[in-house]
Every structure is written in C-alpha cells, then in structure tokens.
Design an enzyme around this catalytic site. Structure first.
Site, mmCIF file in Angstrom:
data_model
loop_
_atom_site.group_PDB
_atom_site.id
_atom_site.type_symbol
_atom_site.label_atom_id
_atom_site.label_comp_id
_atom_site.label_asym_id
_atom_site.label_seq_id
_atom_site.Cartn_x
_atom_site.Cartn_y
_atom_site.Cartn_z
ATOM 1 N N ASP A 67 8.519 9.092 -0.159
ATOM 2 C CA ASP A 67 8.423 8.143 0.964
ATOM 3 C C ASP A 67 9.242 8.692 2.129
ATOM 4 O OD1 ASP A 67 8.418 5.610 2.584
ATOM 5 O OD2 ASP A 67 7.753 4.696 0.705
ATOM 6 N N GLY A 121 9.592 12.623 2.574
ATOM 7 C CA GLY A 121 8.558 13.385 3.273
ATOM 8 C C GLY A 121 7.575 12.482 3.991
ATOM 9 N N ASP A 122 6.644 13.132 4.680
ATOM 10 C CA ASP A 122 5.627 12.449 5.476
ATOM 11 C C ASP A 122 4.273 12.696 4.810
ATOM 12 O OD1 ASP A 122 3.753 11.682 7.325
ATOM 13 O OD2 ASP A 122 4.474 13.000 8.934
ATOM 14 N N PHE A 123 3.613 11.631 4.348
ATOM 15 C CA PHE A 123 2.362 11.871 3.607
ATOM 16 C C PHE A 123 1.206 12.323 4.493
ATOM 17 C CE2 PHE A 123 2.432 6.943 2.948
ATOM 18 C CZ PHE A 123 1.875 6.677 4.201
ATOM 19 N N HIS A 181 -4.484 0.838 2.353
ATOM 20 C CA HIS A 181 -4.910 -0.265 3.240
ATOM 21 C C HIS A 181 -4.129 -0.314 4.556
ATOM 22 C CE1 HIS A 181 -2.142 -3.918 1.944
ATOM 23 N NE2 HIS A 181 -1.438 -2.830 2.219
HETATM 24 C C1 LIG Z 1 3.015 -1.284 2.454
HETATM 25 S S1 LIG Z 1 4.336 -0.293 1.921
HETATM 26 C C2 LIG Z 1 3.971 -0.126 0.180
HETATM 27 C C3 LIG Z 1 5.172 0.220 -0.640
HETATM 28 C C4 LIG Z 1 4.903 0.334 -2.147
HETATM 29 N N1 LIG Z 1 3.908 1.333 -2.443
HETATM 30 C C5 LIG Z 1 4.489 -1.019 -2.704
HETATM 31 O O1 LIG Z 1 3.293 -1.255 -2.892
HETATM 32 O O2 LIG Z 1 5.370 -1.863 -2.928
HETATM 33 C C6 LIG Z 1 3.905 1.289 2.592
HETATM 34 C C7 LIG Z 1 4.907 2.381 2.263
HETATM 35 O O3 LIG Z 1 4.447 3.582 2.920
HETATM 36 C C8 LIG Z 1 5.589 4.239 3.439
HETATM 37 N N2 LIG Z 1 5.178 5.128 4.535
HETATM 38 C C9 LIG Z 1 4.709 4.773 5.759
HETATM 39 N N3 LIG Z 1 4.422 5.855 6.486
HETATM 40 C C10 LIG Z 1 4.719 6.927 5.700
HETATM 41 C C11 LIG Z 1 4.619 8.353 5.901
HETATM 42 N N4 LIG Z 1 4.151 8.853 7.046
HETATM 43 N N5 LIG Z 1 4.992 9.163 4.883
HETATM 44 C C12 LIG Z 1 5.464 8.649 3.707
HETATM 45 N N6 LIG Z 1 5.564 7.311 3.476
HETATM 46 C C13 LIG Z 1 5.197 6.466 4.464
HETATM 47 C C14 LIG Z 1 6.476 3.118 3.908
HETATM 48 O O4 LIG Z 1 7.820 3.541 4.080
HETATM 49 C C15 LIG Z 1 6.295 2.106 2.769
HETATM 50 O O5 LIG Z 1 7.222 2.309 1.745
#
Ligand SMILES: C[S@@+](CC[C@H](N)C(=O)[O-])C[C@H]1O[C@@H](n2cnc3c(N)ncnc32)[C@H](O)[C@@H]1O
Length: 359
Positions: A218, A244-246, A264
């Site tokens: 994350d 990291g950045d996905f 989503h």
């Molecule tokens: C809606 S939350 C879902 C968290 C977890 N998977 C859950 O269902 O409880 C979205 C997650 O994506 C992460 N996120 C957003 N942009 C991101 C990026 N560019 N790279 C990595 N993670 C990212 C956010 O920090 C967050 O933890």
C-alpha cells in the site's frame, strides 16, 4: 418548518391507509428525511452518545454532563435515534442501545463506528452535494470540491487518513472472518494484499492458514497502522509490509494477489494498469482474487439500494464504479487473466470472490 411533509395520513384518508398512494408518499417522505437521519447519527457519534450509554440505560439528564450537551435538546436527539432504530426507551425517559446502536459504539466487537464517522464526514458529503455534476461529466466531484483527489487529500491529513484506515478495517472485518472458509487458500504459499490498508483482511487469512505468508502492499499512509495491527495478532514475522504505488509496480514473490475494495475505486483504464502490473509478476499457477460486490446485469425488484449507492459513492468521491460479472470478466481479460469462478460470500455480506488465472 410548517411546510415539512407529514407522514400522518389525512383524516379523510384513514380508512384507506394501505392505498398505494400512501406507500408512495411514505417512500418519498422517508427519502426527503434521509440526509437528516445521517446527520442525526453523525451528531450522536460526535457527542459520544453510543459509547456513553454503553451496556446500561440512561436518561438525557444523566447523559447531558457526559456529552457536554443541554438535557432538553439531548432528549430530542435520543428520541430521534429511537425512531431510527438505534435506541429503545424501555422505561419512560430512560434509553438503551438496540443491537444496531450497540454496533455504533467505538469499542464493540464488530463495531461500525469508524464507518459511520467516515460516511458522515463533510469530506465525503460535500462531494455528494455535487453528484449531478459527476453524472454530467463522469468526473469525481471530490476533486473539484477539494482541489485534489481523494487519496491525495488523505495523504496530507494523517489523522483523517488514520480514521479512513480504521473505517476500512471495520468494513473488512466481517469479510476477513468469512473469506478463509469460502476460498481454498491452503493451495498458496504467499498471499499479497494489494492496497491492503492496515492488513485486517490479510490477518484473517493468515490466522486461518498458519502455513501461509503474507505481503501487504500500500501507500505509506495506507500502511501507517499496519505494523501494530499485525503485531497484535502475532503475525508481524509472517507478513512483509511493502510500500509502493500500484499504478507503477506490484510486489514479486506471491502466488495469490488479492485486491479488496480497490478495483471499485478506479475507472477501467486505471484498473488495467493495476492488473497489468500484477500480471507481470504472478506465476503461471498463481491466482488473482478480486473481492468486490458484483452488480446484477439488470436491476430487479429484490435489489437493495446499497450497491447502487456505493456505485455513486465511487463516482463522486474517487471516480470509480461498482461492476457486473461481465465487467469484471472484460477487465480481467484485457489484462491477461481469465475469470474461473465467482463465489458470493454468505449474506448479509455483499462481497464476492472473483477468481482469475493468468492466460
Ligand atoms: C478502499 S481502500 C481498501 C483497503 C482494503 N483493501 C480494505 O478493503 O479494507 C483502498 C486502499 O488502496 C490504497 N491505495 C490508494 N491508492 C494507491 C496507490 N496508488 N498505490 C497503492 N495503494 C493505494 C489506499 O491507501 C487504501 O488502503
């Protein structure tokens, strides 16, 4: 307020109380008051009403000091919360929590306190005020209202980001309990949870499968609470935290890649980037596991509104969307995966496991 719509039938209509027009009117009046219900719950959370009633019973006078509120107005709030099904009044003037009210406590098992706080936070509600703009443009109103995108906004505000992570954790706790029994994780060696937040879901899987290792991936603010969260379950040495950045990369070394409530958040083009990075690192016998609600291909009379409201919430706040089974199949196919199964978790959980393999 004298023009406020009333749910009381007009006296001359009383003999026909079940007339379809009455039902229609009740539906509309309930919707007219919908935002007020959300704000009533939000005020109760800010005043600490649910935590302060706790397991006991309390009068407005007894609570007033503890909530720093005026007894008369607090009594009105307690009455409204009773009407909303969160409190009961088992003896005149004395209030107790219903099972739903008990889950609004911050310390309850299965608490949804942080979820209620997040969904009633002005950060999200201000974007909702511009839903029509998003419907016109297809763009998240959040960015116009706040001058930045949702996750950028959180990155600048560590306290709010911690509340967001807590809400995601509470929202995932039920899925974390159900998922290990619903999908055969024992065939894997390492599960990577991409955008996994504080690790609540991954912790549920690792607890149920002691032979498995985990990778939690994350942004730094997403992982901020993950260390203590995993340590609490004694999982720190079985799970690597990877920042990291996905949109730029995916961590190597796992044979299952999990994405819950991530797909989503994004439009198809952004999802293609996330899935493309996973496709590059997943082994041939590995799996992609997407956990999301699956919308029916067509709306039906038995649908609840929550999935469709969540779809709009994704539109206004992050520019994402909820998807049908065909939508997921197309997304996966475009990234080099084929959907092999879609398994709905037991109700009332709304999530399905969409299992895809590399092709
Ligand atoms: C809606 S939350 C879902 C968290 C977890 N998977 C859950 O269902 O409880 C979205 C997650 O994506 C992460 N996120 C957003 N942009 C991101 C990026 N560019 N790279 C990595 N993670 C990212 C956010 O920090 C967050 O933890």
């Amino acid at each position: 307020m004298s023009n406020a719509p009333s749910q009381q039938p007009h006296p001359q209509h009383e003999p026909h109380a079940s007339h379809p027009d009455d039902q229609a009117r009740t539906t509309l009046v309930t919707l007219a008051y919908g935002a007020m219900a959300t704000h009533t719950v939000a005020a109760a959370l800010r005043l600490g009403v649910f935590d302060r009633i706790g397991d006991g019973r309390a009068t407005a006078d007894e609570l007033a000091d503890r909530c720093a509120a005026r007894p008369g107005e607090l009594a009105r709030l307690l009455r409204a919360l009773t009407g909303l099904g969160l409190l009961t009044e088992p003896e005149p003037g004395r209030f107790a929590l219903t099972p739903a009210g008990a889950q609004a406590r911050s310390d309850a098992p299965g608490s949804l306190h942080a979820v209620l706080q997040l969904f009633s936070d002005p950060m999200m509600l201000r974007a909702w005020e511009r839903l029509d703009d998003s419907v016109r443009t297809g763009e998240p109103a959040f960015d116009t209202v706040h001058g930045t995108d949702f996750f950028g906004y959180l990155a600048e505000r560590p306290a709010l980001s911690e509340r967001f992570n807590a809400a995601m954790s509470q929202g995932s706790a039920h899925t974390a309990e159900l998922l290990p029994a619903a999908y055969p994780f024992d065939r894997f060696r390492t599960v990577a949870d991409i955008g996994g937040g504080d690790g609540t879901l991954l912790a549920g899987i690792l607890r149920a499968h002691p032979g498995l290792r985990g990778i939690l991936f994350d942004r730094p603010e997403g992982l901020a609470q993950a260390g203590p969260r995993l340590a609490r379950d004694g999982l720190a040495d079985r799970c690597a935290l990877v920042t990291g950045d996905f949109f730029a990369t995916a961590p190597e070394g796992a044979d299952a890649y999990l994405l819950k409530s991530v797909i989503h958040d994004w439009n198809d083009e952004r999802c293609a980037r996330i899935l493309g990075h996973i496709r590059r690192v997943v082994p041939d016998d590995g799996r992609l596991l997407i956990l999301e609600p699956v919308l029916p291909e067509r709306t039906g009379p038995g649908d609840d509104a929550i999935s469709y409201l969540s779809d709009l919430n994704m539109l206004v706040n992050v520019g994402g969307r909820e998807r049908t089974r065909d939508d997921f199949a197309r997304l996966c196919e475009a990234a080099g995966f084929a959907v092999r199964s879609v398994t709905a978790l037991p109700r009332p959980n709304r999530f399905s496991v969409i299992e895809a393999e590399p092709v």
